[in-house]
Design a protein around this motif. Structure first.
Motif, PDB file in Angstrom:
ATOM      1  N   GLU A  13       0.893  -1.128  -0.031  1.00 42.65           N
ATOM      2  CA  GLU A  13       0.012   0.149   0.115  1.00 42.65           C
ATOM      3  C   GLU A  13       0.986   1.303  -0.112  1.00 42.65           C
ATOM      4  O   GLU A  13       1.839   1.263   0.496  1.00 42.65           O
ATOM      5  CB  GLU A  13      -0.967  -0.031   1.210  1.00 42.65           C
ATOM      6  CG  GLU A  13      -1.728  -1.044   1.467  1.00 42.65           C
ATOM      7  CD  GLU A  13      -3.071  -0.807   0.433  1.00 42.65           C
ATOM      8  OE1 GLU A  13      -3.227  -0.050  -0.006  1.00 42.65           O
ATOM      9  OE2 GLU A  13      -3.783  -2.142   0.368  1.00 42.65           O
ATOM     10  N   LEU A  14       0.396   2.179  -0.743  1.00 41.84           N
ATOM     11  CA  LEU A  14       1.011   3.627  -0.635  1.00 41.84           C
ATOM     12  C   LEU A  14       0.005   4.564  -0.159  1.00 41.84           C
ATOM     13  O   LEU A  14      -1.177   4.626  -0.405  1.00 41.84           O
ATOM     14  CB  LEU A  14       1.206   4.129  -1.971  1.00 41.84           C
ATOM     15  CG  LEU A  14       2.526   3.240  -2.919  1.00 41.84           C
ATOM     16  CD1 LEU A  14       2.632   4.056  -4.159  1.00 41.84           C
ATOM     17  CD2 LEU A  14       3.627   3.130  -2.149  1.00 41.84           C
ATOM     18  N   VAL A  15       0.296   5.531   0.827  1.00 37.42           N
ATOM     19  CA  VAL A  15      -0.605   6.337   1.285  1.00 37.42           C
ATOM     20  C   VAL A  15      -0.269   7.834   0.770  1.00 37.42           C
ATOM     21  O   VAL A  15       1.115   8.124   0.628  1.00 37.42           O
ATOM     22  CB  VAL A  15      -0.196   6.599   2.901  1.00 37.42           C
ATOM     23  CG1 VAL A  15      -1.171   7.707   3.490  1.00 37.42           C
ATOM     24  CG2 VAL A  15      -1.018   5.238   3.575  1.00 37.42           C
ATOM     25  N   ALA A  38       1.980   9.135  -7.522  1.00 40.80           N
ATOM     26  CA  ALA A  38       1.814   7.994  -6.933  1.00 40.80           C
ATOM     27  C   ALA A  38       0.946   6.719  -7.597  1.00 40.80           C
ATOM     28  O   ALA A  38       1.059   5.779  -7.536  1.00 40.80           O
ATOM     29  CB  ALA A  38       1.011   8.224  -5.714  1.00 40.80           C
ATOM     30  N   ILE A  39      -0.064   7.539  -8.576  1.00 43.74           N
ATOM     31  CA  ILE A  39      -0.849   6.374  -9.256  1.00 43.74           C
ATOM     32  C   ILE A  39       0.021   5.648 -10.286  1.00 43.74           C
ATOM     33  O   ILE A  39      -0.001   4.512 -10.528  1.00 43.74           O
ATOM     34  CB  ILE A  39      -2.025   7.371 -10.047  1.00 43.74           C
ATOM     35  CG1 ILE A  39      -3.168   7.970  -9.276  1.00 43.74           C
ATOM     36  CG2 ILE A  39      -2.432   6.434 -11.136  1.00 43.74           C
ATOM     37  CD1 ILE A  39      -3.998   8.849  -9.839  1.00 43.74           C
ATOM     38  N   ALA A  40       0.961   6.371 -10.983  1.00 37.73           N
ATOM     39  CA  ALA A  40       1.931   5.750 -11.900  1.00 37.73           C
ATOM     40  C   ALA A  40       2.818   4.678 -11.163  1.00 37.73           C
ATOM     41  O   ALA A  40       2.895   3.599 -11.527  1.00 37.73           O
ATOM     42  CB  ALA A  40       2.691   6.457 -12.626  1.00 37.73           C
ATOM     43  N   PHE A  41       3.365   5.296 -10.112  1.00 39.90           N
ATOM     44  CA  PHE A  41       4.194   4.252  -9.414  1.00 39.90           C
ATOM     45  C   PHE A  41       3.574   3.340  -8.718  1.00 39.90           C
ATOM     46  O   PHE A  41       4.062   1.952  -8.675  1.00 39.90           O
ATOM     47  CB  PHE A  41       4.874   5.250  -7.962  1.00 39.90           C
ATOM     48  CG  PHE A  41       5.913   4.652  -7.333  1.00 39.90           C
ATOM     49  CD1 PHE A  41       6.927   3.839  -7.975  1.00 39.90           C
ATOM     50  CD2 PHE A  41       5.962   4.850  -6.001  1.00 39.90           C
ATOM     51  CE1 PHE A  41       8.013   3.229  -7.182  1.00 39.90           C
ATOM     52  CE2 PHE A  41       7.061   4.259  -5.153  1.00 39.90           C
ATOM     53  CZ  PHE A  41       8.180   3.601  -5.787  1.00 39.90           C
ATOM     54  N   ALA A  42       2.325   3.330  -8.095  1.00 42.33           N
ATOM     55  CA  ALA A  42       1.603   2.219  -7.689  1.00 42.33           C
ATOM     56  C   ALA A  42       1.229   1.121  -8.756  1.00 42.33           C
ATOM     57  O   ALA A  42       1.214  -0.071  -8.454  1.00 42.33           O
ATOM     58  CB  ALA A  42       0.343   2.574  -7.115  1.00 42.33           C
ATOM     59  N   GLY A  43       0.981   1.505  -9.850  1.00 46.33           N
ATOM     60  CA  GLY A  43       0.749   0.801 -10.963  1.00 46.33           C
ATOM     61  C   GLY A  43       1.762  -0.194 -11.184  1.00 46.33           C
ATOM     62  O   GLY A  43       1.859  -1.252 -11.580  1.00 46.33           O
ATOM     63  N   GLN A  44       3.068   0.482 -11.353  1.00 46.71           N
ATOM     64  CA  GLN A  44       4.468  -0.471 -11.538  1.00 46.71           C
ATOM     65  C   GLN A  44       4.416  -1.347 -10.293  1.00 46.71           C
ATOM     66  O   GLN A  44       5.067  -2.516 -10.583  1.00 46.71           O
ATOM     67  CB  GLN A  44       5.595   0.669 -11.450  1.00 46.71           C
ATOM     68  CG  GLN A  44       5.684   1.545 -12.841  1.00 46.71           C
ATOM     69  CD  GLN A  44       5.536   0.584 -14.175  1.00 46.71           C
ATOM     70  OE1 GLN A  44       6.105  -0.207 -14.173  1.00 46.71           O
ATOM     71  NE2 GLN A  44       4.436   0.663 -14.910  1.00 46.71           N
ATOM     72  N   LEU A  45       4.293  -1.034  -8.853  1.00 45.54           N
ATOM     73  CA  LEU A  45       4.270  -1.906  -7.957  1.00 45.54           C
ATOM     74  C   LEU A  45       3.297  -2.822  -7.783  1.00 45.54           C
ATOM     75  O   LEU A  45       3.517  -3.606  -6.885  1.00 45.54           O
ATOM     76  CB  LEU A  45       4.638  -1.054  -6.631  1.00 45.54           C
ATOM     77  CG  LEU A  45       5.744  -0.061  -6.516  1.00 45.54           C
ATOM     78  CD1 LEU A  45       5.741   0.888  -5.508  1.00 45.54           C
ATOM     79  CD2 LEU A  45       6.981  -0.942  -6.542  1.00 45.54           C
ATOM     80  N   ALA A  46       2.257  -2.662  -8.412  1.00 43.62           N
ATOM     81  CA  ALA A  46       0.881  -3.561  -7.919  1.00 43.62           C
ATOM     82  C   ALA A  46       0.798  -3.219  -6.627  1.00 43.62           C
ATOM     83  O   ALA A  46       0.238  -3.917  -6.058  1.00 43.62           O
ATOM     84  CB  ALA A  46       1.066  -5.064  -8.356  1.00 43.62           C
ATOM     85  N   ALA A  47       0.636  -2.037  -6.265  1.00 38.93           N
ATOM     86  CA  ALA A  47       0.093  -1.528  -5.049  1.00 38.93           C
ATOM     87  C   ALA A  47      -1.076  -0.814  -4.871  1.00 38.93           C
ATOM     88  O   ALA A  47      -1.770  -0.510  -5.892  1.00 38.93           O
ATOM     89  CB  ALA A  47       1.158  -0.237  -4.444  1.00 38.93           C
TER      90      ALA A  47
END
Length: 190
Positions: A33-35, A51-60
């Motif tokens: 999870e990313l807050v 954060a949206i792009a980063f979370a997509g790469q991390l499957a977060a």
């Protein structure tokens, strides 16, 4: 979906009720999870887009938190439209944030609430055992100078009072990946 679930703001600045929205759930559980802390910002908040792009790469999964601060309040407190302008500002922030999150294929939630932003970010990060907290860079101007000297800024508080990594995203940041390198699925977590 009720008005409250859709993000429709009800009440006045004196009777504000926090808004919590759970976005669609992903068929795949998030790996972490990313807050993300957002505030009143012209357009969509750069930290949220990053954060949206980063979370997509991390499957977060994403947990987006907007703590009401002075930038959310109308400039003229004596205006007869003060409370409506306040409600309109919060509604606009909620709508813009949800529109940005609509592009995200993972699970997300959005909280619009009052209270100390650093405390809220830390509380939500602890509750979901977040991998990190993502925020924008500190504001500029007299307020920022005062916050830095008083050690009252969100960034300063988080750096000194949380054990989680803190990613500060400047307004001009753009998320980039190398398309020439194939993406390999992550190894299962054990």
């Amino acid at each position: 979906m009720t008005d409250h679930e859709s993000g429709r703001f009800h009440g006045t600045w004196r009777t504000f009720e926090p808004i919590h929205i759970d976005g669609p759930t992903s068929p795949h559980p998030p790996r972490c999870e990313l807050v993300v802390g957002v505030d009143a910002h012209p357009g969509i908040h750069p930290a949220l887009l990053y954060a949206i792009a980063f979370a997509g790469q991390l499957a977060a999964g994403l947990r987006v938190v907007h703590s009401i601060d002075p930038a959310d309040y109308p400039i003229e407190p004596d205006s007869p439209y003060y409370e409506q302008e306040f409600a309109d500002t919060l509604e606009s922030e909620c709508t813009r944030t949800r529109a940005a999150l609509a592009t995200f294929t993972g699970s997300w939630s959005y909280d619009l609430t009052g209270g100390d932003p650093a405390h809220l970010l830390t509380t939500i990060a602890n509750a979901c055992d977040a991998m990190m907290i993502v925020i924008g860079t500190p504001h500029r101007g007299l307020t920022s100078i005062f916050e830095r000297f008083s050690r009252n800024s969100v960034a300063t508080h988080l750096m000194h009072h949380t054990h989680r990594p803190l990613l500060m995203v400047p307004d001009a940041a753009r998320f980039s990946i190398r398309p020439d390198i194939p993406v390999t699925p992550p190894a299962p977590m054990t």
